[in-house]
Enzyme design. Structure first.
Site, PDB file in Angstrom:
ATOM      1  N   LYS A   1      -5.263  -4.230  -9.651  1.00  0.00           N
ATOM      2  CA  LYS A   1      -3.981  -4.111  -8.971  1.00  0.00           C
ATOM      3  C   LYS A   1      -2.900  -4.717  -9.871  1.00  0.00           C
ATOM      4  CE  LYS A   1      -6.375  -4.746  -4.587  1.00  0.00           C
ATOM      5  NZ  LYS A   1      -6.730  -3.345  -4.478  1.00  0.00           N
TER       6      LYS A   1
ATOM      7  N   HIS B   1      -6.145   1.985  -1.115  1.00  0.00           N
ATOM      8  CA  HIS B   1      -6.244   0.648  -1.688  1.00  0.00           C
ATOM      9  C   HIS B   1      -4.838   0.152  -2.023  1.00  0.00           C
ATOM     10  CE1 HIS B   1     -10.595   0.427  -2.007  1.00  0.00           C
ATOM     11  NE2 HIS B   1     -10.605   1.660  -2.487  1.00  0.00           N
TER      12      HIS B   1
ATOM     13  N   TYR C   1       0.846  -1.195   0.000  1.00  0.00           N
ATOM     14  CA  TYR C   1       0.000   0.000   0.000  1.00  0.00           C
ATOM     15  C   TYR C   1       0.882   1.246   0.000  1.00  0.00           C
ATOM     16  CZ  TYR C   1      -3.714  -3.183   1.562  1.00  0.00           C
ATOM     17  OH  TYR C   1      -4.614  -4.208   1.670  1.00  0.00           O
TER      18      TYR C   1
END
EC number: 4.6.1.16
Length: 348
Positions: free
Chosen positions: A323, A292, A284
């Site tokens: 991601k 997020h 993170y």
């Protein structure tokens, strides 16, 4: 130095201040695994202790931030037990004192309403008393018994006239002689007097300060059974802790995971477990409560072979959760190398 308590192969933090310091000052997140005291039967919100990853524990020990210890097995002695009960009694006394102060503050804030309510009740009770007294003083008029009727009309008429005169005499005598009897003039006088008394009751000047002081004097504390009980997650008094010899990392994959974790931590990332997303770690940019994750980190030992569909799996996974999947491994110099995967809609 922060104490990390070693239990069943896991390092846990029981002090809430230490948990906050680890998160804010050292970017160590961990995971809460205890039950929330107020709502112990729900699983959405967790509470102390904070369980740390092996990599987090090793990093804190290497940086000199924390030490790994274990508590002795024996029960606390009588001195520690007495300190515990004294502290609990002190907490109850403090709660009772705070309750009294809050209650008095509420009374003072609503002093005007309390005074008006007391005054209204007092006047209502006074009016009821006046009405009851007035009813008890109402004159009772009695009449003489009517004699038996004679057969002859003359006797009946004379008897009727005599009874009427007797009744009038009796009524007059009763009005004059009975203590409860009053004349019409006296009733009018009493009526006007009663009305003046009612007017006086409306203008009664009650002592507001005395009423409020009486209400404050009624304030009593709560019983100890109703006080909140503090659950000690860590012994508030210093106890002897034994140091723990922990052999970590020992295997190749453990050394790789620790090297990757340490490298990401030194690059100012917040790192958590990546089990939920099929990886080893989640990286993170800031606190996970506010940000997020950017990367799903997958640790691969040098020379480890994997199939093509593994790449497809990682790429599709990262695309679905928005991601970037990064494959991390060690090079010949012992440094961490990262290979990032991105998913393309069309393959050429």
């Amino acid at each position: 130095m922060i104490n990390l308590y070693f239990c069943n192969g896991k390092a846990c933090v029981w002090n809430s201040k230490d948990v906050l310091a680890l998160r804010e000052e050292h970017r160590i997140v961990g995971s809460l695994v205890g039950n929330y005291p107020i709502k112990p039967f729900q699983i959405q919100t967790k509470w102390l202790p904070l369980q740390l990853l092996p990599e987090e524990t090793k990093l804190l020990m290497d940086k000199g931030i924390a030490q790994l210890v274990s508590l002795p097995k024996e029960l606390p002695d009588s001195t520690v037990a007495q300190l515990f009960y004294d502290k609990r009694n002190k907490l109850c006394e403090d709660q009772i004192s705070v309750f009294k102060e809050n209650r008095k503050q509420q009374i003072l804030e609503k002093a005007d309403e309390i005074f008006e309510g007391k005054k209204r009740k007092y006047l209502e009770a006074l009016e009821k008393k006046k009405k009851a007294q007035k009813l008890s003083e109402t004159p009772v008029v009695t009449t003489a018994e009517t004699p038996s009727v004679q057969n002859t009309n003359a006797e009946s008429k004379s008897s009727h006239d005599e009874n009427s005169s007797n009744s009038a005499v009796v009524c007059k005598e009763n009005m004059e002689s009975e203590p409860g009897g009053v004349s019409v003039d006296e009733e009018e006088k009493n009526g006007s007097k009663s009305e003046s008394q009612v007017c006086d009751t409306e203008s009664i000047n009650l002592d507001k300060n005395a009423i409020i002081e009486a209400e404050l004097a009624k304030v009593s504390g709560i019983s100890k059974e109703m006080c909140l009980v503090q659950l000690f997650t860590e012994c508030p008094w210093k106890t002897k802790c034994d140091p723990v010899n922990w052999n970590y990392p020992s295997s190749e994959i453990e050394k790789l995971r620790y090297a990757v974790y340490k490298d990401l931590w030194e690059k100012k990332y917040y790192i958590t477990s990546g089990v939920k997303f099929g990886g080893d770690f989640m990286a993170y940019e800031g606190d996970p409560l506010k940000y997020h994750a950017l990367f799903i980190i997958v640790c691969l030992c040098r020379g480890q072979r994997f199939q093509g569909y593994d790449l497809v799996t990682y790429g599709r996974l990262g695309h679905q959760v928005k991601k970037t999947v990064s494959l991390a491994s060690l090079n010949d110099r012992g440094e961490v190398d990262y290979i990032s995967l991105s998913w393309e809609n069309e393959m050429t």
